[in-house]
Write an enzyme that holds these catalytic residues in place. Structure first.
Site, PDB file in Angstrom:
ATOM      1  N   GLY A   1      -8.788   8.774   9.288  1.00 30.92           N
ATOM      2  CA  GLY A   1      -9.189   8.806  10.693  1.00 30.92           C
ATOM      3  C   GLY A   1     -10.245   9.843  11.031  1.00 30.92           C
TER       4      GLY A   1
ATOM      5  CE  LYS B   1      -3.296   2.747   2.544  1.00 30.12           C
ATOM      6  NZ  LYS B   1      -4.040   2.955   3.790  1.00 30.12           N
TER       7      LYS B   1
ATOM      8  N   GLY C   1     -11.457   7.603   5.959  1.00 29.26           N
ATOM      9  CA  GLY C   1     -12.572   8.494   6.273  1.00 29.26           C
ATOM     10  C   GLY C   1     -13.901   7.807   6.506  1.00 29.26           C
TER      11      GLY C   1
ATOM     12  CG  ASN D   1      -6.954   1.105  11.189  1.00 29.08           C
ATOM     13  OD1 ASN D   1      -7.333   0.719  12.286  1.00 29.08           O
ATOM     14  ND2 ASN D   1      -5.685   1.177  10.916  1.00 29.08           N
ATOM     15  CB  THR D   2     -10.004   5.412  12.500  1.00 27.95           C
ATOM     16  OG1 THR D   2      -8.655   5.637  12.090  1.00 27.95           O
ATOM     17  CG2 THR D   2     -10.326   6.279  13.704  1.00 27.95           C
TER      18      THR D   2
END
Lengths: 255, 66
Positions: A156, A95, A183, A204-205
């Site tokens: 995030g 990535k 996002g 993720n976040t």
């Protein structure tokens, strides 16, 4: 099935491994999400600190590991990070992310394209995190990237599909998988991205920092499936006025 | 012989390879990457690559991230 380079994945949800309270929780969330691609990062080894065994559980789950180049501010730094990542994990999947400004972490499009061109020549399977710019995504595709990863909103930020209109153009034009990265703050955002026709999303976040990351991982998995199923089923068109679903007859006119 | 290991000076009694250095430091090689003088050393070369005097050895590890 999601096809990236020479591999196929039954899950269209990718997970980032950052920000979980502990490795065990991360592992459980990954399991609950059913994801088959997980991102990881690099840092300088701290010789005086013990290292968590992060990789053994992931290897046991038969997950494709996707190291990132986070921390790189230029193409040169990203290529160095990519070479380190390839040795550390013995994978040529990458990535690519280059974001020089910590406040918004916006990907640098010029450095990203430069790095992508070189990394493809070096034999990497390059998945670049990039702006939701249709021209840039096309250029990254032409450079040989295996997918493009345009952002929904800042990393995030949990703001959802701020770039929706541009993502629609990117998806329409792409001949490689489009993975909406960054996002997405709620399962509904992921479902919306999939309804647009995105090939996959990376989260993720929103999972790692939720009150119950395992439950949230499951919720995202369901949303991704629902969104993809809806996309395949073909959404009914939006109309400016009402369109009756029941017969509008005058059977009550006798009153 | 003198080297820098992640910016910390280190004296080595004899010449050694990258693999021997990692062994001396009791480091697990899983998830580890090595660069010497800013050049990444492929894992397959660790057992042959001899460290030179004043080498700047940098070690990196895989961590969690998004």
């Amino acid at each position: 099935m999601l096809h990236i380079a020479n591999k196929s994945f039954s899950s269209r949800l990718l997970l980032g491994s950052g920000k979980f309270a502990n490795p065990n929780l991360m592992q459980q969330a990954i399991q609950a999400s059913g994801c088959q691609l997980v991102t990881l990062a690099l840092k300088r080894l701290q010789l005086d600190q013990p290292r968590d065994d992060l990789l053994s559980p992931l290897r046991e789950m038969n997950i494709q590991l996707l190291p990132n180049t986070s921390g790189a501010k230029t193409a040169k730094e990203a290529i160095f990070a990519a070479e380190l990542a390839r040795e550390a994990l013995q994978t040529n999947w990458l990535k690519l992310e280059i974001h020089p400004d910590p406040r918004y972490l916006m990907p640098d499009p010029i450095e990203t394209l430069l790095a992508a061109e070189q990394l493809v020549k070096l034999g990497f399977v390059v998945l670049p995190y990039c702006s939701a710019d249709p021209v840039l995504c096309k250029r990254l595709e032409q450079a040989g990237c295996a997918a493009v990863m345009p952002l929904g909103a800042a990393i995030g930020s949990n703001q959802g599909l701020q770039t929706r209109a541009m993502l629609e153009v990117i998806i329409e034009q792409a001949t490689v998988p489009v993975i909406i990265d960054a996002g997405l703050g709620a399962p509904s955002h992921a479902a919306a991205a999939m309804e647009l026709g995105a090939s996959a999303v990376l989260v993720n976040t929103a999972i790692a920092t939720s009150q119950d990351p395992v439950g949230m991982a499951s919720a995202f998995a369901q949303a991704v499936n629902a969104g993809r199923t809806a996309y395949n089923a073909g959404l009914a068109a939006a109309q400016p006025h009402a369109a009756a679903s029941s017969p509008l007859t005058d059977f009550l006119a006798i009153l | 012989m003198h080297i820098m290991l992640n910016n910390t000076p280190l004296q080595l009694a004899t010449h050694c390879t990258v693999a021997e250095l990692l062994q001396q430091q009791q480091l697990k090689t899983e998830g580890l990457a090595v660069a010497i003088n800013n050049v990444v050393i492929a894992k397959q070369h660790w057992s042959k690559h001899q460290l030179q005097n004043n080498a700047q050895v940098q070690l990196f590890q895989i961590v969690t991230g998004g």
